[in-house]
Design an enzyme around this catalytic site. Structure first.
Site, PDB file in Angstrom:
ATOM      1  N   GLU A  91      55.718  37.023  46.605  1.00 38.15           N
ATOM      2  CA  GLU A  91      54.788  35.424  47.635  1.00 38.15           C
ATOM      3  C   GLU A  91      53.902  34.965  46.288  1.00 38.15           C
ATOM      4  O   GLU A  91      52.878  35.805  45.106  1.00 38.15           O
ATOM      5  CB  GLU A  91      53.508  37.064  48.510  1.00 38.15           C
ATOM      6  CG  GLU A  91      54.538  37.525  49.602  1.00 38.15           C
ATOM      7  CD  GLU A  91      55.470  37.159  50.373  1.00 38.15           C
ATOM      8  OE1 GLU A  91      55.038  36.066  50.995  1.00 38.15           O
ATOM      9  OE2 GLU A  91      56.046  37.288  51.041  1.00 38.15           O
ATOM     10  N   GLY A 101      49.828  33.713  45.783  1.00 37.94           N
ATOM     11  CA  GLY A 101      48.933  35.116  45.697  1.00 37.94           C
ATOM     12  C   GLY A 101      48.714  36.284  45.491  1.00 37.94           C
ATOM     13  O   GLY A 101      47.559  36.716  45.165  1.00 37.94           O
ATOM     14  N   GLY A 102      50.144  37.075  44.833  1.00 36.38           N
ATOM     15  CA  GLY A 102      50.319  38.345  44.386  1.00 36.38           C
ATOM     16  C   GLY A 102      49.406  38.965  45.342  1.00 36.38           C
ATOM     17  O   GLY A 102      49.191  39.117  46.196  1.00 36.38           O
ATOM     18  N   LYS A 162      39.529  42.873  52.496  1.00 35.50           N
ATOM     19  CA  LYS A 162      38.130  42.032  52.949  1.00 35.50           C
ATOM     20  C   LYS A 162      38.389  41.572  54.399  1.00 35.50           C
ATOM     21  O   LYS A 162      37.177  41.602  55.064  1.00 35.50           O
ATOM     22  CB  LYS A 162      37.548  41.526  51.991  1.00 35.50           C
ATOM     23  CG  LYS A 162      36.684  41.478  51.088  1.00 35.50           C
ATOM     24  CD  LYS A 162      37.268  41.820  50.033  1.00 35.50           C
ATOM     25  CE  LYS A 162      37.054  43.309  49.548  1.00 35.50           C
ATOM     26  NZ  LYS A 162      38.264  43.991  48.302  1.00 35.50           N
ATOM     27  N   ALA A 169      61.761  36.634  37.126  1.00 38.08           N
ATOM     28  CA  ALA A 169      62.221  36.938  35.836  1.00 38.08           C
ATOM     29  C   ALA A 169      61.643  37.387  34.844  1.00 38.08           C
ATOM     30  O   ALA A 169      61.451  38.533  35.018  1.00 38.08           O
ATOM     31  CB  ALA A 169      60.981  35.238  34.963  1.00 38.08           C
ATOM     32  N   GLU A 181      36.577  62.849  44.063  1.00 42.07           N
ATOM     33  CA  GLU A 181      37.034  62.298  43.220  1.00 42.07           C
ATOM     34  C   GLU A 181      36.738  63.379  41.726  1.00 42.07           C
ATOM     35  O   GLU A 181      35.999  64.222  41.804  1.00 42.07           O
ATOM     36  CB  GLU A 181      35.538  61.482  42.548  1.00 42.07           C
ATOM     37  CG  GLU A 181      35.199  60.687  41.521  1.00 42.07           C
ATOM     38  CD  GLU A 181      35.920  60.690  40.817  1.00 42.07           C
ATOM     39  OE1 GLU A 181      36.512  58.761  41.677  1.00 42.07           O
ATOM     40  OE2 GLU A 181      36.312  60.521  39.566  1.00 42.07           O
ATOM     41  N   ARG A 220      47.121  52.678  38.536  1.00 38.87           N
ATOM     42  CA  ARG A 220      48.195  51.351  38.999  1.00 38.87           C
ATOM     43  C   ARG A 220      49.313  50.622  37.207  1.00 38.87           C
ATOM     44  O   ARG A 220      49.351  51.734  36.372  1.00 38.87           O
ATOM     45  CB  ARG A 220      47.622  50.184  38.086  1.00 38.87           C
ATOM     46  CG  ARG A 220      46.395  50.554  39.393  1.00 38.87           C
ATOM     47  CD  ARG A 220      46.698  49.524  40.285  1.00 38.87           C
ATOM     48  NE  ARG A 220      46.721  48.287  41.134  1.00 38.87           N
ATOM     49  CZ  ARG A 220      47.611  47.994  42.044  1.00 38.87           C
ATOM     50  NH1 ARG A 220      46.913  48.624  43.056  1.00 38.87           N
ATOM     51  NH2 ARG A 220      48.224  46.536  42.287  1.00 38.87           N
ATOM     52  N   HIS A 262      12.032  32.293  50.323  1.00 37.32           N
ATOM     53  CA  HIS A 262      11.342  33.685  51.105  1.00 37.32           C
ATOM     54  C   HIS A 262      11.493  33.225  52.337  1.00 37.32           C
ATOM     55  O   HIS A 262      12.090  32.001  53.000  1.00 37.32           O
ATOM     56  CB  HIS A 262      10.224  33.571  50.963  1.00 37.32           C
ATOM     57  CG  HIS A 262       9.596  34.676  52.024  1.00 37.32           C
ATOM     58  ND1 HIS A 262       9.593  36.244  51.799  1.00 37.32           N
ATOM     59  CD2 HIS A 262       8.820  34.317  52.269  1.00 37.32           C
ATOM     60  CE1 HIS A 262       9.199  36.705  52.155  1.00 37.32           C
ATOM     61  NE2 HIS A 262       8.579  36.206  53.393  1.00 37.32           N
TER      62      HIS A 262
HETATM   63  P1  FAD Z   1      49.257  40.168  40.831  1.00 38.05           P
HETATM   64  O1  FAD Z   1      48.266  39.972  41.908  1.00 38.05           O
HETATM   65  O2  FAD Z   1      49.232  41.389  40.655  1.00 38.05           O
HETATM   66  O3  FAD Z   1      50.355  38.874  41.358  1.00 38.05           O
HETATM   67  C1  FAD Z   1      51.197  39.114  39.890  1.00 38.05           C
HETATM   68  C2  FAD Z   1      52.016  38.734  40.298  1.00 38.05           C
HETATM   69  O4  FAD Z   1      53.370  38.389  39.811  1.00 38.05           O
HETATM   70  C3  FAD Z   1      53.018  39.076  41.959  1.00 38.05           C
HETATM   71  O5  FAD Z   1      52.659  38.798  43.353  1.00 38.05           O
HETATM   72  C4  FAD Z   1      54.275  39.290  41.634  1.00 38.05           C
HETATM   73  O6  FAD Z   1      55.683  39.482  42.526  1.00 38.05           O
HETATM   74  C5  FAD Z   1      54.346  38.575  40.421  1.00 38.05           C
HETATM   75  N1  FAD Z   1      55.593  39.559  40.166  1.00 38.05           N
HETATM   76  C6  FAD Z   1      55.743  40.626  39.107  1.00 38.05           C
HETATM   77  N2  FAD Z   1      56.354  40.445  37.898  1.00 38.05           N
HETATM   78  C7  FAD Z   1      58.003  39.815  38.084  1.00 38.05           C
HETATM   79  C8  FAD Z   1      58.440  39.047  37.752  1.00 38.05           C
HETATM   80  N3  FAD Z   1      59.524  39.890  37.031  1.00 38.05           N
HETATM   81  N4  FAD Z   1      59.277  37.892  37.854  1.00 38.05           N
HETATM   82  C9  FAD Z   1      57.945  36.541  39.171  1.00 38.05           C
HETATM   83  N5  FAD Z   1      57.422  37.367  39.643  1.00 38.05           N
HETATM   84  C10 FAD Z   1      56.698  38.707  39.053  1.00 38.05           C
HETATM   85  N6  FAD Z   1      39.732  42.512  42.625  1.00 38.05           N
HETATM   86  C11 FAD Z   1      38.642  41.668  42.687  1.00 38.05           C
HETATM   87  O7  FAD Z   1      38.457  41.423  41.842  1.00 38.05           O
HETATM   88  N7  FAD Z   1      37.772  41.914  43.842  1.00 38.05           N
HETATM   89  C12 FAD Z   1      38.185  42.911  45.110  1.00 38.05           C
HETATM   90  O8  FAD Z   1      37.848  43.281  45.979  1.00 38.05           O
HETATM   91  C13 FAD Z   1      39.517  43.218  44.754  1.00 38.05           C
HETATM   92  N8  FAD Z   1      40.170  44.368  45.644  1.00 38.05           N
HETATM   93  C14 FAD Z   1      41.335  45.208  45.751  1.00 38.05           C
HETATM   94  C15 FAD Z   1      42.155  45.853  46.909  1.00 38.05           C
HETATM   95  C16 FAD Z   1      42.829  46.451  46.329  1.00 38.05           C
HETATM   96  C17 FAD Z   1      43.454  47.782  47.433  1.00 38.05           C
HETATM   97  C18 FAD Z   1      43.895  46.954  45.364  1.00 38.05           C
HETATM   98  C19 FAD Z   1      44.831  46.995  45.313  1.00 38.05           C
HETATM   99  C20 FAD Z   1      43.200  45.248  43.832  1.00 38.05           C
HETATM  100  C21 FAD Z   1      42.416  45.061  44.496  1.00 38.05           C
HETATM  101  N9  FAD Z   1      41.979  44.018  43.889  1.00 38.05           N
HETATM  102  C22 FAD Z   1      40.657  42.667  43.788  1.00 38.05           C
HETATM  103  C23 FAD Z   1      42.450  43.798  41.778  1.00 38.05           C
HETATM  104  C24 FAD Z   1      42.915  42.632  42.344  1.00 38.05           C
HETATM  105  O9  FAD Z   1      43.711  42.016  43.126  1.00 38.05           O
HETATM  106  C25 FAD Z   1      43.746  42.545  41.122  1.00 38.05           C
HETATM  107  O10 FAD Z   1      43.304  42.476  39.942  1.00 38.05           O
HETATM  108  C26 FAD Z   1      44.144  41.012  40.601  1.00 38.05           C
HETATM  109  O11 FAD Z   1      45.301  40.989  42.367  1.00 38.05           O
HETATM  110  C27 FAD Z   1      45.893  41.255  39.695  1.00 38.05           C
HETATM  111  O12 FAD Z   1      45.534  39.416  39.321  1.00 38.05           O
HETATM  112  P2  FAD Z   1      47.412  39.008  38.728  1.00 38.05           P
HETATM  113  O13 FAD Z   1      47.222  37.295  38.770  1.00 38.05           O
HETATM  114  O14 FAD Z   1      46.828  39.847  36.963  1.00 38.05           O
HETATM  115  O15 FAD Z   1      47.955  40.515  39.403  1.00 38.05           O
END
Ligand code: FAD
Length: 464
Positions: free
Chosen positions: A36, A38-39, A50, A114, A198, A265, A438
């Site tokens: 999806e 937005g990841g 949130k 990919a 913890e 992770r 303020h």
């Molecule tokens: P991702 O968001 O993981 O996106 C990677 C994308 O790559 C995915 O869509 C995946 O499908 C795609 N992908 C993977 N492999 C392939 C492939 N081989 N081919 C094609 N597509 C592929 N961070 C904050 O800063 N604030 C927060 O409040 C926060 N809350 C969080 C709450 C939870 C429950 C979790 C689990 C995480 C939270 N995070 C938060 C962390 C944050 O979500 C991640 O740090 C962030 O999403 C990382 O972004 P990214 O782009 O590196 O990867």
């Protein structure tokens, strides 16, 4: 074969931001996403959690409605189906926004898994793409930890926790880091009994010890059973829940209906690890190694976000995406990790930027600290949210701000001022001499800066 300038693999907050910036810089850009857009951030992380946090806060406030002079006729309750539906709507609207931005910037989106087969070559199903530069933004997902394997039913990760049709009666949360602490506050507000373990001596182990100590008290005050220096010896899932054996400082045996594993992770590095001849270097822990330009050990292949094992934060991934996009299109930018704020959206929030007091001392810096409690803030009093404090850590030889740590209402918003101050290498005096509106919560930063000099107007005189 399709040809382009930049291929971005993954459309999370790292990848989609990198793609937009690369397109803005004139590159013909393709994004490949296997799930999806937005990841994790948009679909299973920051944003959905949130929406739960917001509902939990609103519910908490409604339970104190009488104190606020609000009368409620009828029963106030939580409807998980409606909570989940609202979350889905927020995700859907944001996803549409990202897709619209891709379209507006002329970015092609390909759906598929990919693999990089050679420098400048990407395989997506039967399709081969030739690209001048590649940006890997494949992120991470919950890891299976030996002894804490999840079953998706009673032993779950944050992903399943966002889909539970009912509030757990008794949840055990493993790990008091951001994911664990946020769910502890959400479920406690929704009416669950919560036990949180913890292994480290403090909750939120990466935060300043003084702030973490305040947070632990706050969690306990809410009724959360917090057990530090305690780990899980055994988890036994059965038809209706899980039998748990705890070991360590607060060893015990419990029966709960849900166990949330909030730690660990797995890095999505298979995009390169399945092509060993490619030569992209991985760390022992499995993340992709990069230099300050976000380039991997192979020229023209960049990596950003969670898959690099660096900040593990959405805004960290986006910032790295901007750096990688510039370098992938012929620029020269480097990442500055000195100022990366973070926030855990507990109740109240905990946010920080820069060094903790302990880390600063470890580095041999002569440290001086200024503090201000929210109990002395007029605005916090009007909100009935007076727990917590602002703590400014500075280098006593120059008075430059080197860390700011906040527990309190809207800490995640307040930390932005501290991050700007640190980015501009501001001194504590410059915060103290900045007139703040303020009555606002932001005044607490100015007051903590005054306290640093022993000149706090709303704090008792300093003892030393
Ligand atoms: P991702 O968001 O993981 O996106 C990677 C994308 O790559 C995915 O869509 C995946 O499908 C795609 N992908 C993977 N492999 C392939 C492939 N081989 N081919 C094609 N597509 C592929 N961070 C904050 O800063 N604030 C927060 O409040 C926060 N809350 C969080 C709450 C939870 C429950 C979790 C689990 C995480 C939270 N995070 C938060 C962390 C944050 O979500 C991640 O740090 C962030 O999403 C990382 O972004 P990214 O782009 O590196 O990867």
């Amino acid at each position: 074969m399709t040809a382009c300038d930049v291929v971005v693999i993954g459309a999370g907050p790292g990848g989609y931001v990198a793609a937009i910036r690369a397109a803005q810089l004139g590159a013909k850009t393709i994004v490949v996403e296997r799930a999806e857009v937005g990841g994790v951030c948009l679909n299973w992380g920051c944003i959905p959690t949130k929406t739960f946090v917001y509902t939990a806060e609103a519910y908490r406030k409604l339970q104190h409605a009488k104190e606020l002079g609000i009368t409620i006729d009828g029963v106030v309750g939580i409807d998980m189906k409606a909570v989940i539906k609202r979350k889905e709507g927020v995700i859907r609207r944001n996803k549409a926004g990202i897709n619209a931005l891709f379209k507006a910037n002329g970015i092609t989106v390909m759906q598929g898994d990919a693999r990089i087969t050679a420098p400048g070559r990407i395989q997506v199903g039967n399709e081969t793409i030739a690209a001048k530069s590649i940006i890997i933004a494949t992120g991470s997902s919950p890891a299976q930890i030996p002894g804490l394997e999840t079953d998706g039913k009673h032993i779950i990760t944050s992903t399943e926790a966002l889909e539970l049709p009912e509030v757990p009666k008794h949840a055990l949360i493993i790990g008091a880091g951001p994911i664990g602490a946020e769910f502890a506050c959400i479920w406690q507000a929704f009416g669950a009994k919560v036990t949180m373990v913890e292994m480290m001596p403090q909750v939120m182990p990466l935060e300043d010890a003084e702030i973490a100590g305040l947070m632990e008290k706050e969690l306990i005050k809410k009724g959360i059973d917090v057990r530090t220096e305690t780990t899980v010896a055994k988890l036994e899932a059965h038809a209706t829940g899980v039998h748990v054996e705890l070991k360590g400082k607060k060893a015990d045996s419990l029966d709960v209906d849900i166990v949330l594993v909030g730690i660990g992770r797995k890095f999505h590095s298979e995009v390169v690890s399945e092509s060993p001849n490619l030569g992209v270097r991985l760390s022992k822990r499995g993340f992709i190694e990069v230099d300050a330009r976000m380039e991997t050990s192979v020229k023209g292949i960049f990596a950003i976000g969670d898959v690099t094992g660096k900040t593990m934060l959405a805004h960290g991934a986006s910032a790295e995406g901007l750096v990688a996009a510039a370098n992938a299109t012929g620029g020269h930018k480097t990442m500055d990790y000195r100022v990366v704020p973070s926030c855990t959206f507990t109740s109240p929030e905990v946010a920080s930027v820069g060094l903790t007091e302990a880390k600063a001392r470890e580095k041999g810096i002569k440290v001086r600290v200024g503090r201000f409690p929210f109990a002395a803030s007029g605005r916090a009093a009007t909100m009935g949210e007076t727990s917590g404090m602002v703590k400014i850590v500075a280098d006593a030889s120059t008075d430059e701000v080197i860390g700011v740590h906040i527990m309190g209402p809207e800490a995640g918003e307040l930390i932005a001022e501290a991050a700007l101050a640190m980015k501009m290498e501001a001194t504590v005096a410059e915060i103290a001499h900045t007139i703040h509106t303020h009555p606002t919560l932001a005044e607490t930063l100015m007051e903590a800066a005054d306290d640093y000099f022993g000149l706090g107007i709303h704090t008792p005189p300093r003892k030393g």
